[in-house]
Write a protein that holds these residues in place. Structure first.
Motif, PDB file in Angstrom:
ATOM      1  N   LEU A 112      -3.557   7.162   4.416  1.00 15.57           N
ATOM      2  CA  LEU A 112      -3.455   8.094   5.535  1.00 15.57           C
ATOM      3  C   LEU A 112      -2.393   7.637   6.531  1.00 15.57           C
ATOM      4  N   TYR A 113      -2.312   6.324   6.768  1.00 16.08           N
ATOM      5  CA  TYR A 113      -1.301   5.796   7.679  1.00 16.08           C
ATOM      6  C   TYR A 113       0.095   6.150   7.171  1.00 16.08           C
ATOM      7  N   ASN A 114       0.340   5.906   5.900  1.00 17.05           N
ATOM      8  CA  ASN A 114       1.665   6.186   5.328  1.00 17.05           C
ATOM      9  C   ASN A 114       1.971   7.681   5.354  1.00 17.05           C
ATOM     10  N   GLU A 115       0.981   8.499   5.052  1.00 20.09           N
ATOM     11  CA  GLU A 115       1.201   9.949   5.083  1.00 20.09           C
ATOM     12  C   GLU A 115       1.511  10.423   6.496  1.00 20.09           C
ATOM     13  N   ASP A 116       0.771   9.905   7.480  1.00 16.32           N
ATOM     14  CA  ASP A 116       1.037  10.269   8.876  1.00 16.32           C
ATOM     15  C   ASP A 116       2.425   9.802   9.306  1.00 16.32           C
ATOM     16  N   LEU A 117       2.790   8.593   8.918  1.00 18.16           N
ATOM     17  CA  LEU A 117       4.098   8.061   9.291  1.00 18.16           C
ATOM     18  C   LEU A 117       5.224   8.893   8.676  1.00 18.16           C
ATOM     19  N   GLU A 118       5.040   9.313   7.457  1.00 21.71           N
ATOM     20  CA  GLU A 118       6.052  10.160   6.809  1.00 21.71           C
ATOM     21  C   GLU A 118       6.182  11.498   7.559  1.00 21.71           C
ATOM     22  N   LEU A 119       5.059  12.071   7.967  1.00 23.97           N
ATOM     23  CA  LEU A 119       5.102  13.308   8.768  1.00 23.97           C
ATOM     24  C   LEU A 119       5.827  13.084  10.097  1.00 23.97           C
ATOM     25  N   LEU A 120       5.525  11.968  10.754  1.00 23.57           N
ATOM     26  CA  LEU A 120       6.140  11.682  12.045  1.00 23.57           C
ATOM     27  C   LEU A 120       7.640  11.440  11.931  1.00 23.57           C
ATOM     28  N   THR A 121       8.075  10.741  10.893  1.00 18.99           N
ATOM     29  CA  THR A 121       9.519  10.498  10.740  1.00 18.99           C
ATOM     30  C   THR A 121      10.258  11.813  10.533  1.00 18.99           C
ATOM     31  N   GLY A 122       9.654  12.720   9.801  1.00 16.12           N
ATOM     32  CA  GLY A 122      10.254  14.047   9.634  1.00 16.12           C
ATOM     33  C   GLY A 122      10.277  14.815  10.937  1.00 16.12           C
ATOM     34  N   TYR A 123       9.182  14.767  11.658  1.00 10.62           N
ATOM     35  CA  TYR A 123       9.074  15.446  12.949  1.00 10.62           C
ATOM     36  C   TYR A 123      10.103  14.904  13.940  1.00 10.62           C
ATOM     37  N   ARG A 124      10.314  13.603  13.910  1.00 11.26           N
ATOM     38  CA  ARG A 124      11.271  12.959  14.820  1.00 11.26           C
ATOM     39  C   ARG A 124      12.716  13.162  14.365  1.00 11.26           C
ATOM     40  N   GLY A 125      12.907  13.736  13.195  1.00 15.62           N
ATOM     41  CA  GLY A 125      14.261  13.966  12.696  1.00 15.62           C
ATOM     42  C   GLY A 125      14.984  12.693  12.305  1.00 15.62           C
ATOM     43  N   GLN A 126      14.240  11.696  11.907  1.00 11.93           N
ATOM     44  CA  GLN A 126      14.848  10.424  11.533  1.00 11.93           C
ATOM     45  C   GLN A 126      15.554  10.554  10.184  1.00 11.93           C
ATOM     46  N   THR A 127      16.812  10.181  10.167  1.00 11.45           N
ATOM     47  CA  THR A 127      17.562  10.231   8.911  1.00 11.45           C
ATOM     48  C   THR A 127      17.422   8.904   8.193  1.00 11.45           C
ATOM     49  N   GLU A 137       0.842  -1.199   0.000  1.00 12.58           N
ATOM     50  CA  GLU A 137       0.000   0.000   0.000  1.00 12.58           C
ATOM     51  C   GLU A 137       0.877   1.249   0.000  1.00 12.58           C
ATOM     52  N   THR A 138       0.458   2.248  -0.764  1.00  9.15           N
ATOM     53  CA  THR A 138       1.120   3.552  -0.777  1.00  9.15           C
ATOM     54  C   THR A 138       0.040   4.629  -0.691  1.00  9.15           C
ATOM     55  N   ASP A 139       0.460   5.816  -0.305  1.00  6.71           N
ATOM     56  CA  ASP A 139      -0.421   6.988  -0.291  1.00  6.71           C
ATOM     57  C   ASP A 139      -1.649   6.839   0.610  1.00  6.71           C
TER      58      ASP A 139
END
Length: 179
Positions: free
Chosen positions: A68-83, A64-66
């Protein structure tokens, strides 16, 4: 499914991958594929890095792509500063590169065999002898639990550096230091 995996590799898009075990899925970025196995960088639901997984493509039932779960996870990884991780350097296939990295790095691994849907082996890869792999096993409390030998072809999934492996490896080191 191989074409889908190849497309996602080119697009570098966060995805959720489902396997024969309908109760579990993994989410993250595909890093590499050789047509038989794929390498995936995983993230937990809170947006933190959760290790690397080498998964047999034949076991993948849905991607699965695109969502809501994937979009939220992408936001969270950015917020957490995950490289983002780099893929593992390889000379041959993805599984061999993963096993070499696990062996050289003395990484605690979790292995699923024959699409069993469970963690069949938790341990350190201690020997690669042709098609046979030898693991020094640990239990969930970080205590040594014997040795096991199995063929690399039986691996449906192998991962390391997840929170689960990190906990067990830490318990093992802490208990070993006491002795």
């Amino acid at each position: 499914m191989k074409e889908c995996i190849a497309k996602l590799l080119r697009e570098d898009k966060l995805c959720s991958v489902f396997t024969n075990d309908a109760e579990k899925f993994m989410a993250g970025y595909l890093l590499d594929s050789d047509g038989e196995y794929m390498l995936m960088e995983l993230f937990n639901p809170y947006g933190y890095s959760d290790g690397l997984c080498c998964q047999r493509i034949e076991s993948v039932t849905k991607v699965e792509t695109d969502t809501l779960y994937n979009e939220d996870l992408e936001l969270l990884t950015g917020y957490r500063g995950q490289t983002r991780r780099q893929k593992i350097e390889r000379q041959g296939n993805v599984l061999d590169a993963f096993l070499t990295e696990a062996f050289r790095g003395k990484k605690l691994c979790t292995v699923e065999l024959y699409d069993s849907g469970c963690d069949d082996v938790i341990g350190f890869l201690t020997e690669i002898d042709g098609e046979e792999l030898v693991f020094a096993m640990l239990n969930e409390h970080g205590n040594p639990d014997g040795e096991t030998v199995f063929e690399r072809g039986s691996i449906s999934s192998i991962k390391f550096e997840s929170e689960d492996e990190g906990k067990i490896a830490a318990l093992f080191r802490l208990k070993s230091a006491k002795e």
